[in-house]
Design a protein around this motif. Structure first.
Motif, mmCIF file in Angstrom:
data_model
loop_
_atom_site.group_PDB
_atom_site.id
_atom_site.type_symbol
_atom_site.label_atom_id
_atom_site.label_comp_id
_atom_site.label_asym_id
_atom_site.label_seq_id
_atom_site.Cartn_x
_atom_site.Cartn_y
_atom_site.Cartn_z
ATOM 1 N N PRO A 69 10.283 -12.016 -2.136
ATOM 2 C CA PRO A 69 11.267 -12.263 -2.726
ATOM 3 C C PRO A 69 11.218 -12.624 -4.144
ATOM 4 C CG PRO A 69 11.519 -13.825 -1.134
ATOM 5 C CD PRO A 69 10.407 -13.145 -1.064
ATOM 6 N N LEU A 70 10.881 -11.802 -5.207
ATOM 7 C CA LEU A 70 10.615 -12.339 -6.476
ATOM 8 C C LEU A 70 11.675 -11.752 -7.412
ATOM 9 C CD1 LEU A 70 6.868 -11.603 -6.917
ATOM 10 C CD2 LEU A 70 8.117 -13.772 -6.122
ATOM 11 N N LYS A 71 12.390 -12.628 -8.453
ATOM 12 C CA LYS A 71 13.250 -12.090 -9.369
ATOM 13 C C LYS A 71 12.811 -12.579 -10.758
ATOM 14 C CE LYS A 71 18.065 -12.776 -10.345
ATOM 15 N NZ LYS A 71 19.383 -13.499 -9.715
ATOM 16 N N PRO A 72 12.903 -11.681 -11.703
ATOM 17 C CA PRO A 72 12.093 -12.106 -13.093
ATOM 18 C C PRO A 72 13.305 -12.805 -13.905
ATOM 19 C CG PRO A 72 12.722 -9.840 -12.963
ATOM 20 C CD PRO A 72 12.825 -10.459 -11.437
ATOM 21 N N ILE A 73 13.000 -13.878 -14.614
ATOM 22 C CA ILE A 73 13.855 -14.563 -15.357
ATOM 23 C C ILE A 73 13.139 -14.544 -16.814
ATOM 24 C CG2 ILE A 73 15.044 -16.901 -15.965
ATOM 25 C CD1 ILE A 73 14.628 -17.590 -12.897
ATOM 26 N N TYR A 74 14.109 -13.880 -17.719
ATOM 27 C CA TYR A 74 13.486 -13.672 -19.147
ATOM 28 C C TYR A 74 13.971 -14.681 -20.082
ATOM 29 C CZ TYR A 74 12.505 -9.175 -17.074
ATOM 30 O OH TYR A 74 12.261 -8.160 -16.188
ATOM 31 N N PHE A 75 13.105 -15.239 -20.897
ATOM 32 C CA PHE A 75 12.963 -16.140 -21.984
ATOM 33 C C PHE A 75 12.137 -16.021 -22.900
ATOM 34 C CE2 PHE A 75 10.659 -18.533 -18.709
ATOM 35 C CZ PHE A 75 9.844 -19.141 -19.436
ATOM 36 N N LEU A 76 12.235 -16.572 -24.087
ATOM 37 C CA LEU A 76 11.601 -16.092 -25.162
ATOM 38 C C LEU A 76 9.997 -17.074 -25.002
ATOM 39 C CD1 LEU A 76 11.243 -14.731 -27.856
ATOM 40 C CD2 LEU A 76 11.962 -16.715 -29.072
ATOM 41 N N LEU A 88 0.922 -1.068 -0.194
ATOM 42 C CA LEU A 88 -0.030 -0.116 0.077
ATOM 43 C C LEU A 88 0.704 1.418 -0.008
ATOM 44 C CD1 LEU A 88 -2.627 -1.076 2.466
ATOM 45 C CD2 LEU A 88 -3.048 -0.759 -0.009
ATOM 46 N N GLU A 89 1.973 1.332 0.714
ATOM 47 C CA GLU A 89 3.000 2.233 0.910
ATOM 48 C C GLU A 89 3.468 2.595 -0.473
ATOM 49 O OE1 GLU A 89 5.171 1.247 4.029
ATOM 50 O OE2 GLU A 89 4.150 2.255 5.541
ATOM 51 N N ALA A 90 3.657 1.523 -1.135
ATOM 52 C CA ALA A 90 4.430 1.604 -2.697
ATOM 53 C C ALA A 90 3.536 1.966 -3.378
ATOM 54 C CB ALA A 90 5.089 0.244 -2.908
ATOM 55 N N MET A 91 2.336 2.085 -3.295
ATOM 56 C CA MET A 91 1.255 2.223 -4.447
ATOM 57 C C MET A 91 0.995 3.782 -3.920
ATOM 58 S SD MET A 91 -1.241 -0.960 -4.170
ATOM 59 C CE MET A 91 -2.192 -0.424 -5.496
ATOM 60 N N ASP A 143 9.414 -2.160 -7.236
ATOM 61 C CA ASP A 143 10.632 -1.251 -7.485
ATOM 62 C C ASP A 143 10.292 0.012 -6.463
ATOM 63 O OD1 ASP A 143 11.834 -2.938 -9.215
ATOM 64 O OD2 ASP A 143 11.332 -1.897 -10.997
ATOM 65 N N LYS A 144 8.989 0.160 -6.154
ATOM 66 C CA LYS A 144 8.648 1.374 -5.030
ATOM 67 C C LYS A 144 8.545 0.786 -3.699
ATOM 68 C CE LYS A 144 6.547 3.860 -9.189
ATOM 69 N NZ LYS A 144 5.086 4.438 -9.446
ATOM 70 N N VAL A 145 8.596 -0.499 -3.337
ATOM 71 C CA VAL A 145 8.557 -0.901 -2.076
ATOM 72 C C VAL A 145 9.897 -0.644 -1.449
ATOM 73 C CG1 VAL A 145 8.477 -3.069 -0.778
ATOM 74 C CG2 VAL A 145 7.100 -2.936 -2.720
ATOM 75 N N ALA A 146 10.009 -0.247 -0.352
ATOM 76 C CA ALA A 146 10.928 0.122 0.464
ATOM 77 C C ALA A 146 12.064 -0.935 0.443
ATOM 78 C CB ALA A 146 10.753 0.508 1.960
ATOM 79 N N LEU A 147 13.266 -0.610 0.395
ATOM 80 C CA LEU A 147 14.329 -1.632 0.428
ATOM 81 C C LEU A 147 14.159 -2.767 1.390
ATOM 82 C CD1 LEU A 147 17.284 0.512 -1.172
ATOM 83 C CD2 LEU A 147 16.018 -1.222 -2.442
#
Length: 293
Positions: free
Chosen positions: A282-289, A166-169, A271-275
């Motif tokens: 804890p999510l981390k994107p993994i990019y693939f086609l 909510l704070e990040a929003m 990205d707007k959530v306090a560090l």
């Protein structure tokens, strides 16, 4: 279809899947759907066998058929949850013969395929469907892990996660319920730092695996005044009756956030959530086609 797999057999398996999905109007996890069908139909030796690199052959056969069904508009797949559509229910009644059922699904798939051409055609007609299956399996595994994490998170950590979101929003969190009885409210927030402007945002947060029913939602609604906005967050889902109740509110404003929506919002605002609060989820994107829609 491959060795030992006829159009009629594939249609039979797909029809069996649709009958299972009919029993789950809110959708069913892909793994559960596959296992349920396998438990109801006597698999052939070929279907029950495994590939050299692992994995039951039956799973790939049925997954392959579902790609056609999705493009036909007969079923949907959303983050690992499979559901039958109204068109799929009609198709099941209209085409009782398995071979005709799958032939129609294939026809509609190729109709979609021709209307969505690619610059270079794949060497094998199944290549794009194989890529789709690989993508789906990766997405399903990721969402299964996220769901397991959220379903087992400490309830007060979940409250803090929602407050951080909510704070990040851009909202200002005024109060988060401490351990103990909360009287139905877990978070209170405002749109301005001093809380001088309406609306007041009242939030209830539930760590659940099942769906929130209409009575639970009514209890929360009793706490929401006309100048408030109510937000009900759950790691599970909401029953159809609860969803309908929220939708038909005329004076009280209520927003329902299920597990999928919660994760989508966290990804959008991460990205707007306090560090120091990002480890809450804890999510981390993994990019693939990915395959084309």
């Amino acid at each position: 279809m491959g060795k030992g797999i006829t159009r009629e057999r594939t249609g039979l398996l797909l029809q069996a899947l649709f009958k299972v999905l009919l029993e789950h109007p809110d959708g069913l996890g892909a793994r559960d759907a596959l296992d349920t069908v396998a438990g109801r139909i006597q698999l052939t030796e070929h279907e029950a066998g495994e590939y050299e690199r692992g994995g039951r052959r039956f799973d790939k056969i049925l997954r392959f058929a579902t790609v056609d069904a999705v493009k036909a508009g007969w079923m949907t797949k959303t983050k690992g949850i499979w559901a039958i559509t109204d068109a799929g229910q009609i198709a099941l009644r209209t085409h009782p013969k398995p071979d005709e059922f799958y032939r129609e699904a294939s026809r509609l798939y190729w109709k979609w395929r021709r209307s969505n051409p690619v610059e270079v055609e794949p060497e094998e007609p199944s290549d794009d469907r194989a890529a789709t299956i690989t993508f789906e399996e990766a997405e399903e595994q990721a969402w299964k892990e996220i769901a397991t994490y959220l379903e087992n998170i400490d309830p007060y950590d979940l409250q803090d996660l929602v407050a951080s979101l909510l704070e990040a929003m851009g909202y200002h969190v005024n109060w988060v319920s401490p351990p103990g009885k909360d009287a139905g409210l877990d978070i209170v927030a405002y749109g301005d730092p001093l809380g001088t402007k309406p609306p007041r945002i009242k939030v209830q947060v539930k760590r659940r695996k099942d769906s929130i029913g209409v009575e639970e939602l009514r209890s929360f609604l009793a706490l929401i005044n006309e100048d408030d906005v109510g937000i009900f967050v759950t790691t599970g889902g909401f029953s159809k009756d609860a969803t309908d109740l929220a939708r038909h509110q005329e004076r009280r404003r209520i927003t329902l956030i299920n597990q999928q929506r919660l994760v989508d919002l966290w990804i959008e605002y991460q990205d707007k959530v306090a560090l120091d609060k990002r480890d809450a989820l804890p999510l981390k994107p993994i990019y693939f086609l990915a395959p084309r829609d």
